[in-house]
Design a protein around this motif. Structure first.
Motif, short mmCIF file in Angstrom:
data_model
loop_
_atom_site.label_atom_id
_atom_site.label_comp_id
_atom_site.label_asym_id
_atom_site.label_seq_id
_atom_site.Cartn_x
_atom_site.Cartn_y
_atom_site.Cartn_z
N VAL A 59 0.91 -1.25 0.18
CA VAL A 59 -0.24 0.05 0.01
C VAL A 59 0.99 0.73 0.05
O VAL A 59 1.90 1.10 0.69
N GLU A 84 -7.57 3.63 -5.83
CA GLU A 84 -8.59 3.22 -4.35
C GLU A 84 -7.36 3.86 -3.42
O GLU A 84 -6.21 4.05 -3.28
N TRP A 85 -8.48 4.51 -2.36
CA TRP A 85 -8.24 5.32 -1.04
C TRP A 85 -8.71 5.59 -0.28
O TRP A 85 -9.60 4.67 0.05
N ARG A 86 -7.79 5.46 1.46
CA ARG A 86 -8.93 5.54 2.70
C ARG A 86 -7.68 6.32 3.46
O ARG A 86 -6.85 6.59 3.47
N GLU A 162 -12.40 3.34 5.65
CA GLU A 162 -12.87 1.83 4.86
C GLU A 162 -12.16 2.43 3.40
O GLU A 162 -12.13 3.96 2.62
N TRP A 163 -12.30 1.74 2.16
CA TRP A 163 -11.58 1.57 0.91
C TRP A 163 -12.97 2.01 -0.13
O TRP A 163 -13.51 1.75 0.05
N ASN A 164 -12.07 3.71 -0.58
CA ASN A 164 -13.19 4.13 -2.09
C ASN A 164 -12.15 3.58 -3.03
O ASN A 164 -10.79 3.38 -2.73
N GLU A 165 -13.22 3.66 -3.80
CA GLU A 165 -12.77 3.69 -4.81
C GLU A 165 -13.13 4.90 -6.56
O GLU A 165 -13.86 5.23 -5.81
N GLN A 206 -4.22 6.63 1.85
CA GLN A 206 -3.08 5.37 1.72
C GLN A 206 -4.11 5.36 0.33
O GLN A 206 -4.58 5.49 0.03
N ARG A 208 -4.26 2.19 -3.33
CA ARG A 208 -3.77 0.74 -3.83
C ARG A 208 -4.48 1.17 -4.63
O ARG A 208 -5.40 1.35 -5.35
#
Length: 216
Positions: A59, A84-86, A162-165, A206, A208
Motif C-alpha cells: 500500500v 483506491e484510497w482511504r 474504509e477503502w473508496n474507489e 493510503q 492501492r
C-alpha cells in the motif's frame, strides 16, 4: 435538453467506453512493491521525498505534510484510471488525484485535480493555470488561485477507515469521474495528454490498486 439529462448521457457514454477500455490490458502504475516508476515533488524541498511517500504491505502511504505530490514518469492519454484510497487513522482529511499534468512544477503542477477532500470527492480543482470548459468565471471578478468545478452528485464516499474507489475516464481531453460507482463530474480540457499524480496534503492517506487501462 436540460443539463442533468445531458450529463446523464455523457455518463452513460463513458460507461459504454469502459467496456472497450477493459478489453485492453491494464497497466499497474503502482507495482505493489516500490515507487520506482514515480517522480516526486515536495514543497520547497523541505524533506527528502521518502519521508513523505513510502510503501508498506503493498500500500502507498502518503504523510500529507509537507505538501507535495508524486507523479508518473510517463505521460498518458485516452485511458480509464482506477484508484483506491482511504484515510487510515479513521480521520477524514485531504488529498487528490492529478490528471493531465502538462508541467510538474513545485509546489503545484499545471493540471487538473480530481479532489479527494472528504465530502468533496469528485470536484475538479484547476491547478497552475489549467482550465476546463465547464469553469465559468463570474464577470467582473478576479480568477481565484484554485478555481473549482463542483461535482454534480451528493457525496458517495465511504466512512474514514474504509477503502473508496475512483474510476476516471479520460478521452480526448474529456475527464469523467465516478466515486464508488456513482457519477460525480465531467470536465473538458484542451490538454489531451499528461502525467498522473497523487497528492500529499493534510494528513495520512493510503492508495492501492492504481491501474490504467488504455483505449487503443
Amino acid at each position: 435538453m436540460n443539463k442533468m439529462v445531458s450529463l446523464a448521457i455523457v455518463a452513460a457514454s463513458f460507461l459504454g467506453l469502459s467496456h472497450s477500455a477493459d478489453a485492453q490490458k491494464a497497466v499497474k502504475l503502482f507495482n505493489g512493491k516500490d515507487l520506482s516508476n514515480w517522480n516526486f515533488v515536495v514543497d520547497k524541498n523541505a524533506v527528502p521525498a521518502d519521508q513523505v511517500f513510502s510503501v508498506e504491505n503493498g500500500v502507498i502511504h502518503i504523510k500529507g505534510n509537507p505538501f507535495g505530490y508524486m507523479y508518473t514518469k510517463e505521460k498518458y492519454s485516452d485511458y480509464k484510471l482506477h484508484v483506491e484510497w482511504r484515510w487510515p487513522e479513521g480521520v477524514e482529511s485531504n488529498s487528490g488525484i492529478f490528471l493531465l499534468i502538462a508541467d510538474p512544477k513545485n509546489p503545484f503542477p499545471n493540471g487538473i485535480e480530481c479532489q479527494l477532500h472528504a465530502g468533496d470527492a469528485g470536484d475538479f480543482v484547476l491547478l497552475g493555470g489549467s482550465d476546463l470548459v465547464e469553469y465559468h468565471q463570474r464577470p467582473g471578478t478576479e480568477r481565484p488561485q484554485f478555481p473549482v468545478v463542483k461535482k454534480h452528485t451528493e457525496s458517495s464516499e465511504k466512512p474514514a477507515g474504509e477503502w473508496n474507489e475512483a474510476n476516471i475516464f479520460v478521452k480526448d481531453g474529456v475527464i469523467t469521474v465516478y466515486v464508488n460507482g456513482v457519477y460525480q463530474n465531467t470536465g473538458t480540457n484542451k490538454v489531451k495528454e499528461g502525467f498522473i499524480g497523487l497528492q500529499s496534503e493534510g494528513k495520512d492517506v493510503q492508495f492501492r490498486n492504481v491501474t490504467l487501462t488504455p483505449w487503443k
